[in-house]
Design a protein around this motif. Structure first.
Motif, mmCIF file in Angstrom:
data_model
loop_
_atom_site.group_PDB
_atom_site.id
_atom_site.type_symbol
_atom_site.label_atom_id
_atom_site.label_comp_id
_atom_site.label_asym_id
_atom_site.label_seq_id
_atom_site.Cartn_x
_atom_site.Cartn_y
_atom_site.Cartn_z
ATOM 1 N N PRO A 406 -15.744 16.828 -43.294
ATOM 2 C CA PRO A 406 -16.368 17.454 -44.459
ATOM 3 C C PRO A 406 -15.328 17.554 -45.579
ATOM 4 O O PRO A 406 -14.150 17.842 -45.325
ATOM 5 N N LEU A 407 -15.765 17.328 -46.797
ATOM 6 C CA LEU A 407 -14.828 17.340 -47.915
ATOM 7 C C LEU A 407 -14.358 18.746 -48.268
ATOM 8 O O LEU A 407 -13.533 18.908 -49.168
ATOM 9 N N VAL A 408 -14.871 19.740 -47.538
ATOM 10 C CA VAL A 408 -14.432 21.122 -47.728
ATOM 11 C C VAL A 408 -13.279 21.475 -46.794
ATOM 12 O O VAL A 408 -12.847 22.626 -46.738
ATOM 13 N N ILE A 409 -12.771 20.490 -46.051
ATOM 14 C CA ILE A 409 -11.625 20.712 -45.171
ATOM 15 C C ILE A 409 -10.456 21.235 -46.005
ATOM 16 O O ILE A 409 -10.381 21.005 -47.215
ATOM 17 N N THR A 410 -9.538 21.936 -45.368
ATOM 18 C CA THR A 410 -8.414 22.536 -46.102
ATOM 19 C C THR A 410 -7.084 21.898 -45.699
ATOM 20 O O THR A 410 -6.977 21.216 -44.678
ATOM 21 N N GLU A 411 -6.054 22.169 -46.506
ATOM 22 C CA GLU A 411 -4.710 21.690 -46.187
ATOM 23 C C GLU A 411 -4.262 22.204 -44.831
ATOM 24 O O GLU A 411 -3.638 21.482 -44.048
#
Length: 446
Positions: A406-411
């Protein structure tokens, strides 16, 4: 009392009621029961960080509350009609798509799945040109309908044994712009030479060339920057249309709204699905006014563009814009790629090549021995799942780890996954040292 039947219960029911073609990942698969943005949860409460997104589907996150609330409200208001009746959500969606599609693509036909979208795109090309033939890339994947399966070059997905032999009748395959042992430019040049030969021999019979800008299931294959601009120029000389299959690559995945945007190429027809609905079935193919005008005989899709899917897609587009997901994918994809390339340098016996764009990355394992690589992939997937990370796999030899989160993944999610993957690769490196290619096999089923 746990209300879930558990993995064993699901597998038992699958064995009784599913077709035998239905496979699954993992030797010990979990039962997934809940999703929350970039996370999935098993029936036992275990949390998994999702780095596959249902094969690029939930790009905006699992059960994204900003999207789900609008979907639920529409379900309570008007769930279904058809395009033979007038409703506002689908025309609003078509108008919104015209704002984000490349170039002057502005006419949209809504359907339910990527296969239908590609089938419609191929039909449109025939209607517009009056020609029957198609050109497709080897190892491409375009769908499960008869026509889309016919232009699919990836052998494992050419399910019907009665399909025409590649190169016969209406479909001509050319080499994809990638080959192990060749430079990127040489492989792309080989593909261009093959395209020229086909066009010179029978260009007047070809309606369209269909291609994934980045081949997904065939191992995340990215062509050189000059490849598709040259393809488009060649096709135009012969009046052949370019169909861009953006089913996996569309809506921010590669760091641009559409992957063809990376190379400044506007296709004649574009197909889209997956991330457009972020889990709700919605798909479409779009084209210009002039090309769409050729599709003038009566047609409809019973569920295509229904109010619920249209409102959901509008909410998805709002979320993509508000949260700048393409830019996010480009930035976080850089972090993920750098981490994978570092692992490739540390474990060259395991990880052979990293490729892709944005948050669509592939890591090929043991390219010199694909059967060994496939076994390694299965072992890595199992070990990462046990550590709480869901990763995909693809590739012609099923030896490529697929990272399409998902493009909402975080660093932090990426850093934690890379740390776990490093531990798993260290173990895999020791195991690979003792394996022989003849001993490879078994592995997961899917």
């Amino acid at each position: 009392m746990n209300p879930f039947i558990g993995p064993e219960g699901i597998l038992e029911k699958r064995s009784q009621y599913f077709y035998p073609c239905t496979s699954y990942f993992y030797r010990n698969p979990p039962q997934l029961v809940r999703g929350d943005m970039q996370y999935l949860y098993g029936h036992d409460g275990k949390r998994y960080t999702d780095f596959f997104a249902g094969v690029s589907v939930v790009a905006s996150g699992h059960c994204n509350p900003e999207i789900a609330e609008r979907t639920a409200e529409q379900l309570r208001t008007l769930q279904h009609t058809c395009t033979i009746y007038l409703t506002q959500p689908n025309v609003d969606l078509a108008e919104r798509l015209a704002e984000v599609l490349p170039g002057d693509l502005r006419r949209t036909f809504f359907v339910n799945s990527g296969s239908e979208a590609n089938e419609g795109a191929l039909l449109l090309a025939r209607l517009h040109t009056g020609r029957r033939g198609f050109i497709a890339l080897e190892q491409g994947l375009h769908g499960r309908t008869y026509l889309t399966m016919s232009v699919t070059g990836l052998q494992m997905w050419r399910t019907d044994p009665q399909l025409a032999v590649p190169g016969a009748e209406d479909v001509t395959f050319i080499p994809r712009p990638y080959a192990q042992g060749m430079s990127a430019d040489d492989a792309a040049g080989r593909s261009i030479d093959a395209l020229k030969a086909v066009l010179e021999e029978r260009g007047g019979e070809i309606a369209a060339m269909i291609a994934e800008p980045i081949q997904g299931n065939a191992g995340i294959i990215v062509p050189p920057d000059w490849y598709f601009p040259e393809v488009k120029a060649l096709l135009e000389q012969y009046g052949v249309l370019l169909i861009s299959d953006e089913i996996q690559t569309g809506f921010g995945r590669t760091g641009r709204m559409f992957a063809m945007d990376r190379w400044g190429v506007t296709p004649d027809i574009i197909s889209m699905a997956k991330a457009l609905g972020s889990g709700v079935p919605v798909a479409a193919f779009a084209s210009t006014d002039a090309i769409a005008a050729s599709f003038n005989r009566p047609s409809a899709s019973t569920f295509g563009g229904n109010p619920v899917s249209s409102v959901t897609a509008l909410a998805v587009l709002d979320y993509i814009e508000a949260h700048r997901l393409p830019e996010r994918a480009e930035r976080l994809g850089g972090q993920l790629r750098a981490g994978l390339e570092d692992l490739a340098a540390r474990y060259p016996r395991v990880l052979s090549e990293v490729r892709g764009a944005g948050l669509m990355l592939g890591a090929e394992l043991s390219a010199g021995a694909p059967e060994l690589g496939a076994r390694l992939v299965d072992d890595v997937l199992e070990a990462m799942k046990d550590r709480g990370f869901i990763i995909g796999k693809n590739g012609v030899g099923r030896n490529v780890l697929a990272f399409q989160p998902p493009l909402v993944i975080t660093e932090q999610d990426i850093a934690e996954m890379l740390a776990a993957l490093g531990q798993v690769f260290e173990e895999a490196d020791r195991a690979a040292a003792s394996w022989t290619q003849e001993g490879a096999g078994d592995g997961n089923r899917a």
